[in-house]
Scaffold this active site. Structure first.
Site, PDB file in Angstrom:
ATOM      1  N   LYS A  87       0.810  -1.147  -0.032  1.00 24.17           N
ATOM      2  CA  LYS A  87       0.165   0.093  -0.192  1.00 24.17           C
ATOM      3  C   LYS A  87       0.845   1.277   0.128  1.00 24.17           C
ATOM      4  O   LYS A  87       1.779   1.370   0.967  1.00 24.17           O
ATOM      5  CB  LYS A  87      -0.852   0.008   1.337  1.00 24.17           C
ATOM      6  CG  LYS A  87      -2.139   0.677   1.310  1.00 24.17           C
ATOM      7  CD  LYS A  87      -3.156   0.498   2.382  1.00 24.17           C
ATOM      8  CE  LYS A  87      -4.474   1.235   2.282  1.00 24.17           C
ATOM      9  NZ  LYS A  87      -5.105   0.867   3.731  1.00 24.17           N
TER      10      LYS A  87
HETATM   11  O1  G3P Z   1      -9.067   2.196   4.556  1.00 24.84           O
HETATM   12  C1  G3P Z   1      -8.698   3.334   5.046  1.00 24.84           C
HETATM   13  C2  G3P Z   1      -9.401   3.593   6.340  1.00 24.84           C
HETATM   14  O2  G3P Z   1      -8.788   2.776   7.385  1.00 24.84           O
HETATM   15  C3  G3P Z   1      -9.819   4.979   6.790  1.00 24.84           C
HETATM   16  O3  G3P Z   1     -10.809   5.039   7.360  1.00 24.84           O
HETATM   17  O4  G3P Z   1     -12.561   5.872   9.055  1.00 24.84           O
HETATM   18  O5  G3P Z   1      -9.973   6.540   9.330  1.00 24.84           O
HETATM   19  O6  G3P Z   1     -11.423   7.486   7.389  1.00 24.84           O
HETATM   20  P1  G3P Z   1     -11.231   6.131   8.340  1.00 24.84           P
END
Ligand code: G3P
Length: 216
Positions: A87
């Site tokens: 990634k």
């Molecule tokens: O896959 C990306 C994710 O982990 C980010 O999620 O909820 O931190 O915006 P969030």
């Protein structure tokens, strides 16, 4: 549409896997830190543990932000298991690194994508997957699902092979809307996956069936 779980928590990964519908896993440095994983050896072991549970792509994020660092780190991550997808953040050196990994047969997931232009660059570099963060876009009062739809349309029109992986999913409705607009993959917290199960009429209907079953 494939389902990935967006966590580094082994119990949650097992729970989603036991449902029989899990196709892969995504992690990031924040999710790894949340599990208290510290140090290079522990990080590598944790990815091995995840790969032992799920037979599908497992995204492992680099921490370096320069081309040489990302390539060196990504090579080590990719050597852990065939299912590891490196990634890489959507930055200039990240695009160069994605191209390097593409040329060397290593799968990549381009992360922190917030615009169609960024998604085009990732696809041009040959990214296996692109991760638009739809929840964070919604947080800024823009429409994250609209961006997924736009990227899906562009990739179809241009014949790009990069898969659209909707990330930063916050709710079961996000999953439904991403499915509607043609996302290839959704990566979700366990709560959003299990949230798909819920409907009060199902609960009421089952209670009635169980009550009537006593008269059989
Ligand atoms: O896959 C990306 C994710 O982990 C980010 O999620 O909820 O931190 O915006 P969030």
């Amino acid at each position: 549409m494939r389902f990935f779980i967006d966590t580094a928590n082994l119990d949650q990964i097992k729970e989603a896997h036991d449902l029989g519908i899990l196709d892969g896993v995504t992690t990031n440095p924040s999710l790894m830190a949340k599990e208290g994983i510290k140090g290079q050896d522990a990080i590598m072991q944790h990815y091995r543990d995840i790969c032992a549970i799920v037979d599908g792509p497992v995204s492992a994020e680099v921490i370096s932000t320069d081309f040489e660092g990302m390539v060196a780190e990504g090579k080590k991550l990719a050597a852990i298991h065939d299912n590891i997808v490196v990634k890489i953040p959507m930055i200039k050196d990240g695009i160069k690194a994605i191209k390097w990994f593409t040329d060397n047969g290593i799968q990549t997931n381009c992360t922190l994508v917030f615009s169609a232009g960024q998604a085009i660059l990732a696809a041009k570099a040959g990214a296996t997957m692109v991760s638009p963060f739809i929840g964070r876009i919604d947080d800024s009062s823009w429409d994250g699902v609209k961006l997924i739809e736009q990227i899906v349309n562009i990739y179809n029109a241009q014949g790009f092979m990069t898969e659209v992986l909707a990330a930063s999913i916050r709710s079961p409705l996000h999953i439904v809307r991403c499915a509607e607009v043609g996302a290839d993959i959704c990566t979700c917290p366990l709560s959003s996956i299990t949230g798909l199960l819920k409907h009060p009429l199902t609960d009421l209907g089952l209670a009635q069936f169980m009550a009537d079953a006593k008269n059989l």
